[in-house]
Design an enzyme around this catalytic site. Sequence first.
Site, PDB file in Angstrom:
ATOM      1  N   ASN A 122       0.825  -1.201   0.000  1.00 46.68           N
ATOM      2  CA  ASN A 122       0.000   0.000   0.000  1.00 46.68           C
ATOM      3  C   ASN A 122       0.867   1.263   0.000  1.00 46.68           C
ATOM      4  OD1 ASN A 122      -2.594   1.362   0.228  1.00 46.68           O
ATOM      5  ND2 ASN A 122      -2.035   1.818   2.344  1.00 46.68           N
ATOM      6  N   GLY A 123       1.966   1.215  -0.753  1.00 49.62           N
ATOM      7  CA  GLY A 123       2.887   2.354  -0.756  1.00 49.62           C
ATOM      8  C   GLY A 123       2.650   3.352  -1.860  1.00 49.62           C
ATOM      9  N   GLY A 124       1.749   3.018  -2.814  1.00 42.62           N
ATOM     10  CA  GLY A 124       1.612   3.835  -4.012  1.00 42.62           C
ATOM     11  C   GLY A 124       0.650   4.998  -3.856  1.00 42.62           C
ATOM     12  N   GLY A 145      11.411  -0.180  -4.105  1.00 40.68           N
ATOM     13  CA  GLY A 145      10.691  -1.245  -4.801  1.00 40.68           C
ATOM     14  C   GLY A 145      10.016  -2.168  -3.796  1.00 40.68           C
ATOM     15  N   HIS A 146       9.034  -2.962  -4.285  1.00 38.79           N
ATOM     16  CA  HIS A 146       8.307  -3.811  -3.335  1.00 38.79           C
ATOM     17  C   HIS A 146       9.127  -5.003  -2.853  1.00 38.79           C
ATOM     18  CE1 HIS A 146       7.551  -5.709  -7.178  1.00 38.79           C
ATOM     19  NE2 HIS A 146       6.660  -4.808  -7.533  1.00 38.79           N
ATOM     20  N   GLN A 164       7.453   0.756   4.611  1.00 41.44           N
ATOM     21  CA  GLN A 164       8.491   0.520   3.612  1.00 41.44           C
ATOM     22  C   GLN A 164       9.655   1.472   3.895  1.00 41.44           C
ATOM     23  OE1 GLN A 164       7.394   1.829  -0.340  1.00 41.44           O
ATOM     24  NE2 GLN A 164       8.450   0.124  -1.313  1.00 41.44           N
ATOM     25  N   LYS A 223      -4.186   0.696 -13.019  1.00 42.74           N
ATOM     26  CA  LYS A 223      -3.021   1.569 -13.125  1.00 42.74           C
ATOM     27  C   LYS A 223      -3.363   2.926 -13.732  1.00 42.74           C
ATOM     28  CE  LYS A 223      -0.309  -1.738 -11.658  1.00 42.74           C
ATOM     29  NZ  LYS A 223       0.169  -1.690 -10.248  1.00 42.74           N
ATOM     30  N   ASN A 259      -0.706  -6.536  -4.468  1.00 43.02           N
ATOM     31  CA  ASN A 259      -0.835  -5.083  -4.595  1.00 43.02           C
ATOM     32  C   ASN A 259      -2.236  -4.631  -4.193  1.00 43.02           C
ATOM     33  OD1 ASN A 259       1.772  -4.758  -5.632  1.00 43.02           O
ATOM     34  ND2 ASN A 259       1.085  -5.081  -7.737  1.00 43.02           N
TER      35      ASN A 259
END
Length: 467
Positions: free
Chosen positions: A84-86, A181-182, A153, A357, A210
């Site tokens: 959930n970093g995006g 990056g993940h 993260q 996306k 994701n």
Amino acid sequence: MNHKIGKYHLAAFISKMENEGLPSPVIDTYACYYHKVIKGESGLVYDRDIEPLSPDEIEDFNNLSGYVDAGENAFQQTVRIVLNGGLGTSMGLTGPKSLIEVKNGKSFLAIILGQAGDHAVKLAFMNSFSTHRDTKLALTKLEPTKFPDSFLQHKYPKILQKDFSPATWPQNPILEWNPPGHGDVYTALLTSGKLQKFLDQGIVYAFISNSDNLGARLDESLLGYFAERQFPFMMEVALKTPADLKGGHVARHKNGRLILREAAQCPKDELDAFQDIRRYRYFNTNNIWINLKALKALFDEQKMLNLPLILNPKTLDPRDDTSPPVYQLESAMGAAISLFDGAAAVRVPRNRFFPVKTCNDLLAVRSDCFVYMENQSLQINPEREELGLNDVVKVKLDPKYYGKIDDLDKRFGDGIPSLVGCDSLTIEGDVLFEKDVIIKGSVCIKNRQKSRAIIKAGTVIDQDLIL
């Protein structure tokens, strides 16, 4: 480059990371990657070192129904981890992408909470520094029965391409750092204490996916197969289509282990082979299963995870092409498949991979092309199959008028047209849709006027339309 200079710069990187309070395993991993960079390693994976996978090397999801009971019995030993970093920056947002309203008035976050509640499975989010606060606030408002775990993260300092020194940007120091990056999920689990906490609670199996992929439901048969076979690591893969040319593919390395090759790891002169869906047929859906005991054992043995390096050339300010060129050091979560003896891949149907996306994807998912089943999973509307349409509707919207969510919402404010009978939809120009519009077949709508065109309520469109 001169290794003495590289060593000198590395001390500056280490100092910078220590000043930010980054833990030792993160700094050690970064130092390992930096040594590779100054030695000239690019992280590229060549065709000569890998072989495509054949179908008989991969189990098929359709053969796993016998593992459902084992999966249900393993729920209490399982955690679902959501990346959930995006941020939704590419869609015009400044907040977490998972807060976008995506279906039936619910956000990704709300739907994921519902999925976890159905199975009474522990839920955890890996947030970034950019998404952590807003996600916590949103969760509080949603009032889940059980508040999920969360951990952060890490971040890596960017490297100036000109001399491999730390990038500095006084006008906005945040831009001196990049997400790693993940692939960082494993180290973040370790340094946050969550890995040990889960193990102490009897949690052995983790399913990682994701936040923007609502097809990634925790499936009983997949969990049962993973648990019964005691794989250390398992990657869900799907058959490539022409729409998946850029997706990382799985292959067999000459050392016998499975390997993931991302587009950024492919030499430019081998891109044709990389994109040949008849050769490299299986792409990584980024739905990953990992045995936490095996992960802990790997950390105990190696102290850090040396995932394959992805060296990403960028500009220091991604919105300013004239800012200094930098390198970002990154790694992919799926790349851990090459670290485990006995790792497996399983072929899954496309309905486990519906990432959102762009606004094109969002329109398709919001439409009646997709429905929600009782188990809260996103599925292609069964009516499409009855109409002979077995794939997802292909949507291509004019980015000038539909590229941002606010613009999309304005033009579909009265409701999304029915797309259940639509094979493809292309819109060029500024077009606003009133309610109850139905679009069928393959349709291109063009507005060649300078003013906005309006599609009236109840209109049925089954051929190209020029306005």
